[in-house]
Design an enzyme around this catalytic site. Structure first.
Site, PDB file in Angstrom:
ATOM      1  CB  ALA A 150      -0.959   0.139   1.109  1.00  0.00           C
ATOM      2  CG  HIS A 155      -4.336  -8.539  -2.701  1.00  0.00           C
ATOM      3  ND1 HIS A 155      -3.781  -7.748  -1.600  1.00  0.00           N
ATOM      4  CD2 HIS A 155      -4.088  -9.731  -2.298  1.00  0.00           C
ATOM      5  CE1 HIS A 155      -3.134  -8.535  -0.770  1.00  0.00           C
ATOM      6  NE2 HIS A 155      -3.373  -9.701  -1.144  1.00  0.00           N
TER       7      HIS A 155
END
Ligand code: ZN
Length: 244
Positions: free
Chosen positions: A28, A125
């Site tokens: 992230a 993801h």
């Protein structure tokens, strides 16, 4: 920047210069510098207006049972069409163009590596840019989500689902296989912007048998002791100083 950090960046530069099969593994923290919030960080989505924590909303069960509420959150928080690639995305794309980097492995779903020009990107993801009909499997781009309200549906009447790995769902086998192969064949691995707390990050790193492992993260991670070089700072501070 203190002296040891400057020395660390010099060390990374010399390893980048001598490497030919670099793999970057990112989390992230790569995208927060493009203004995309990290929903696991304290400044992220936790303290916000929704009735459920993000992990609940972003789960397979919640998607199946509360599809409309899922999409209210998803459109609001998970899609940032205005976000632009930052210096880290751009430098990594340049490394690939110049034949030094073989792959980016990312936990992010925003597509910013491809927007920067990277070609080989293993999105563990998934991606907000890919969506498919759960009934007839027709693929849709992001506009089927952003330009609809409520539950997006296919022409066949089926519900459209993002090609994003929700909690309770498994990773795509081909993506994992590709990431493992790239990591196992790499000579320099740079890990950045991830706490390495999320499955399967730590497991994938065990496939690395190259020369140098570099870890760049603002906070401590469980793998700090395994790194040949540890830089506790933002990715932009490092990549803005690396010449490809
Ligand atoms: Zn359909």
């Amino acid at each position: 920047m203190n002296t040891s950090q400057a020395e660390g960046i010099d060390q990374l530069q010399s390893w980048v210069n001598e490497s030919k099969r670099i793999v970057f593994f990112g989390g992230a923290g790569v995208s927060t510098e493009s203004g995309i919030p990290d929903f696991r960080s304290v400044d992220g989505l936790y303290h916000q207006k929704y009735d459920y924590p993000p992990e609940t909303i972003l789960s397979h069960t919640f998607f199946m049972r509360n599809t409309k509420a899922f999409y209210d959150f998803y459109r609001d928080k998970m899609i940032c069409l205005d976000a632009k690639p930052n210096i880290t995305h751009l430098k990594l794309a340049e490394m690939e163009q110049k034949g030094k980097l073989t792959a980016v492995v990312t936990q992010n779903i925003d597509g910013l590596h491809q927007a920067a020009g990277s070609k080989t990107v293993y999105e563990l993801h998934g991606s907000v840019h890919r969506n498919y009909c759960t009934k007839c499997h027709t693929f849709y781009d992001i506009h089927c989500i952003t330009e609809s309200t409520g539950i997006p549906t296919c022409e066949c009447g089926g519900i459209i689902k993002p090609d994003v790995v929700l909690y309770e769902e498994g990773l795509n086998d081909a993506t994992v296989t590709g990431a493992v192969k790239a990591i196992s064949e790499s000579d320099l691995m740079i890990i950045g912007g991830t706490s390495l707390a999320v499955y399967p990050a730590a497991g994938l790193l065990h496939y690395f048998h190259g020369n140098h492992l570099v870890l760049i993260n603002k906070s401590a991670t469980p793998m700090d002791a395994d790194a040949d070089l540890l830089l506790q700072c933002g990715l932009g501070e490092v990549f803005s100083r690396i010449e490809v």
